[in-house]
Each structure stands twice: as C-alpha cells, then as structure tokens.
Design an enzyme around this catalytic site. Structure first.
Site, PDB file in Angstrom:
ATOM      1  N   HIS A 101      29.112  75.117  17.362  1.00  0.00           N
ATOM      2  CA  HIS A 101      28.677  76.077  16.343  1.00  0.00           C
ATOM      3  C   HIS A 101      29.852  76.733  15.599  1.00  0.00           C
ATOM      4  O   HIS A 101      29.853  77.931  15.331  1.00  0.00           O
ATOM      5  CB  HIS A 101      27.788  77.141  16.977  1.00  0.00           C
ATOM      6  CG  HIS A 101      26.484  76.611  17.520  1.00  0.00           C
ATOM      7  ND1 HIS A 101      25.849  75.506  16.993  1.00  0.00           N
ATOM      8  CD2 HIS A 101      25.693  77.041  18.560  1.00  0.00           C
ATOM      9  CE1 HIS A 101      24.720  75.286  17.672  1.00  0.00           C
ATOM     10  NE2 HIS A 101      24.611  76.189  18.623  1.00  0.00           N
ATOM     11  N   HIS A 174      19.618  79.427  13.484  1.00  0.00           N
ATOM     12  CA  HIS A 174      19.319  79.202  14.906  1.00  0.00           C
ATOM     13  C   HIS A 174      18.113  80.029  15.363  1.00  0.00           C
ATOM     14  O   HIS A 174      18.124  80.621  16.443  1.00  0.00           O
ATOM     15  CB  HIS A 174      20.561  79.538  15.741  1.00  0.00           C
ATOM     16  CG  HIS A 174      20.694  78.753  16.986  1.00  0.00           C
ATOM     17  ND1 HIS A 174      19.751  78.807  17.996  1.00  0.00           N
ATOM     18  CD2 HIS A 174      21.636  77.890  17.412  1.00  0.00           C
ATOM     19  CE1 HIS A 174      20.138  78.022  18.984  1.00  0.00           C
ATOM     20  NE2 HIS A 174      21.281  77.441  18.652  1.00  0.00           N
ATOM     21  N   GLU A 306      16.560  73.603  13.994  1.00  0.00           N
ATOM     22  CA  GLU A 306      17.858  73.752  13.343  1.00  0.00           C
ATOM     23  C   GLU A 306      18.053  72.610  12.347  1.00  0.00           C
ATOM     24  O   GLU A 306      18.436  71.506  12.725  1.00  0.00           O
ATOM     25  CB  GLU A 306      18.968  73.740  14.401  1.00  0.00           C
ATOM     26  CG  GLU A 306      18.815  74.837  15.443  1.00  0.00           C
ATOM     27  CD  GLU A 306      19.647  74.582  16.694  1.00  0.00           C
ATOM     28  OE1 GLU A 306      20.881  74.486  16.582  1.00  0.00           O
ATOM     29  OE2 GLU A 306      19.055  74.454  17.781  1.00  0.00           O
TER      30      GLU A 306
HETATM   31  C1  GAL Z   1      21.901  74.776  20.395  1.00  0.00           C
HETATM   32  C2  GAL Z   1      22.604  73.706  21.175  1.00  0.00           C
HETATM   33  C3  GAL Z   1      22.387  74.031  22.627  1.00  0.00           C
HETATM   34  C4  GAL Z   1      22.943  75.396  22.961  1.00  0.00           C
HETATM   35  C5  GAL Z   1      22.383  76.420  21.988  1.00  0.00           C
HETATM   36  C6  GAL Z   1      23.034  77.757  22.115  1.00  0.00           C
HETATM   37  O1  GAL Z   1      22.002  74.506  19.038  1.00  0.00           O
HETATM   38  O2  GAL Z   1      22.089  72.450  20.836  1.00  0.00           O
HETATM   39  O3  GAL Z   1      22.991  73.039  23.433  1.00  0.00           O
HETATM   40  O4  GAL Z   1      24.347  75.366  22.893  1.00  0.00           O
HETATM   41  O5  GAL Z   1      22.540  75.997  20.676  1.00  0.00           O
HETATM   42  O6  GAL Z   1      22.604  78.440  23.241  1.00  0.00           O
END
Ligand code: GAL
Length: 342
Positions: A101, A174, A306
């Site tokens: 991210h 998210h 997402e």
């Molecule tokens: C998502 C990711 C997960 C986890 C989450 C954050 O986008 O695919 O593996 O990291 O974010 O808690």
C-alpha cells in the site's frame, strides 16, 4: 443536501454529507477516507461500512480501513519495478520484504479539503502533494480524490493525478462493507456476485504467482451470486493457505460489476468501475480484529472492493499499465450505489 464539518480528533476533520433520502456519508481528511455510510432501512439509519470513531483510533488500530491507498495499492514484490528499462527500489516492510500500500502511504496523511454543493450531489475534494522520492517513487505527484453523495444513493469515488516525471500510480479505496451494521457479525451470510471470469493466483505471502485462473469450476466463481460462507468453507482446499479472499479478480465491462447483498436482503451495494480489477479482501484477521464501535471486529467482519490495476502488474506488464507520464492526466472512477429494499 448538505455537508456538516466537525473535528475528528488530532488535526483531522470529519465531513458528513447528507442527501434528500436521509443517507449520510461521513469522510475524513485523515487518509482521505470513508468513515461511515448510513442508509435508512425501515425508518432507521443502518451502517454499511467498517470504521472507527476518531482519527486517533485509525492511527492506533488500522489506518487502511476506508482510506485512499497510494501510491500503489497492494504489494510490489521486493519493492522493485521498472519504467522504460530503469529500475526503481521503493521502501519495503522489514518483515515481508515487500512494499504494501505504498509504504508510509497516503492513508497516513491529512489531505487538503474543499467542499462542493451541486444540484444533484454534495462532494468533498481531497488533494495531496507527494514529493519526488516519497518512499522511493519518482516524480512529484499531485493527487486528488473526490467523494460525492448523490440523491440516487451513490457514493462516487473519482481519482485524478498529474506527475512531472514518469512514475507509477495505482490507487484504490480500502472500504470494507458489512451490511448488517454490526462489525461483530461475520459477513458469512452476505451474497456476493461478481462479473469476473478470472482471478489472480497468489502465494501464501499474497504475492501474485503470475497465473490468471479461470473461475469456472473453482470456489472463486461468483458469476452467479453465492453466500460467502460457501467460499469460507471451500478455502481450506486452497494452496495459498489464505483463510478467505485476498485476491484480485479481473472484471468484465458488464456493470454493475459487483453486487453485495445483506443477509436480510434489505441492502444491496452495486459497484461499477472503470478499473480492470477488484481486490477482494475478507478481513481475514482471525482473533486479531480491532475493537470497533463498542464491539470487536469479527474474523471475516467485512469485505473490501479495492478497484485498481491488479497488483503484480509491476512484474507482469501484460496485465496492464500503471505508468503515469507528465503529459497524461490520471482519471479513474468507481461508483458504489446503495439500493435499499422499500
Ligand atoms: C489488503 C491486502 C491484505 C491486507 C489488507 C490490510 O488490501 O490485500 O493482504 O494487507 O489490505 O490489512
């Protein structure tokens, strides 16, 4: 329609957008995030997304929930990518060795904000300047995300960006939905339908293996809606060992591409996007879910949509492009329409 602005703790603000149907969308400049989306069901407001009550809670417990993720949503393997043959190394998480991210990403910043009231919608426009070299990414990147609430009960998410040097940009929001309004309830009885014929296989570290798999005949087939409990029962057979979904799905152009319906069938979210894929993560936190809104987040207590170019594109360029050049304007839009059964 109106917008009410309040303090959200720290330096952050909360903006509550209301439409003529009584729907309330709350967003914050901390992480340019969605905090709450409440709709009237049988005369009472029902929460549809996960969120905390203050900016402090997001910082302490989970800054990703509801946030604008950038510069790159998902994982960049080993933090390495190249543009025009030039290799770049961005920051990596010391535990995993990958960038997640965007590293110290957009979810952790307080963004600039501007309010806008139009005939058919109320909006907040968040902007952020990310300097060249931020987390190792090239180019001064000016980003904006506009959140609107319309009288049709649509939450519209519109991203724009400009850069002064070739860079990569692959944002997402998210948000986690839980259409029961109760984060202590798993989403097991939600019904998910997705116009996605293929998904991206990932390994146990959630790194794409490079394989695009046809959903037909697999537990990942959501082309005709099914209850999430069926998926959770089936994942035990999955090689990745991931206890739920944490996978990119490649979308067709048939809109809405994703629909999610509450157990009581009273609330449906219809998602329409111009992104090629959606990463669906089912909050596979096990017993580690944070305290939230006076209760504790259940394992599988929410589900994300997402929208983005699939993570892995930095290693498999045939999956699309996330390169943004100085003469280009980045634009991307996703609409979440909340339909309440009358
Ligand atoms: C998502 C990711 C997960 C986890 C989450 C954050 O986008 O695919 O593996 O990291 O974010 O808690």
């Amino acid at each position: 329609m109106e917008i009410i602005k309040k303090s959200f703790g720290k330096e952050a603000n909360l903006f509550i957008l209301k439409n003529d149907k009584g729907t309330e969308l709350a967003v914050s400049d901390q992480g340019a995030r969605i905090v709450s989306l409440k709709v009237l069901v049988d005369g009472k407001l029902r929460e549809t997304v996960l969120g905390f009550d203050s900016a402090e809670e997001y910082s302490e417990k989970d800054p990703y929930i509801g946030s604008s993720v950038g510069r790159f949503a998902g994982r960049i393997k080993n933090g390495k990518f190249s543009i025009d043959g030039k290799e770049y190394q961005v920051t990596v998480d010391p535990e995993t060795g990958h960038n997640l991210h965007g590293g110290y990403g957009f979810d952790k910043y307080i963004w600039q904000s501007a309010e806008q009231v139009e005939d058919d919608r109320v909006s907040v426009i968040f902007t952020l300047e990310s300097k060249a070299g931020d987390e190792g990414f090239p180019g001064n990147l000016s980003v904006s995300v506009k959140y609107s609430l319309t009288n049709e009960n649509e939450w519209v998410v519109h991203y724009s960006a400009k850069t002064d040097e070739a860079t990569i940009y692959n944002p997402t929001n998210h948000v986690y939905f839980n259409l029961t309004g109760d984060p202590s309830q798993a989403i097991d009885e939600h019904v998910l339908q997705m116009n996605a014929n293929r998904y991206v296989e990932v390994d146990g570290d959630v790194i794409p293996t490079g394989k695009l798999v046809d959903v037909k005949g697999t537990i990942f087939d959501f082309t005709t809606g099914k209850q999430m409990s069926e998926l959770f029962a089936g994942v035990a057979s999955e090689a990745s060992g991931i206890d739920g979904l944490d996978h990119p799905f490649l979308l067709t152009e048939d809109a809405p591409q994703v629909t999610l319906t509450s157990p009581d069938k009273k609330v449906t979210v219809e998602m329409t996007t111009d992104s090629p894929s959606v990463v669906v993560f089912t909050a596979n936190f096990g017993e580690n879910g944070p305290a939230m809104r006076g209760t504790k987040l259940a394992d599988h207590g929410g589900i994300t949509m997402e929208t983005q170019v699939p993570p892995g594109v930095t290693d498999y360029p045939e999956w699309g492009s996330v390169v943004l050049r100085p003469d280009e304007a980045f634009e991307q839009e996703t609409v979440f329409k909340v339909v309440v059964e009358e």
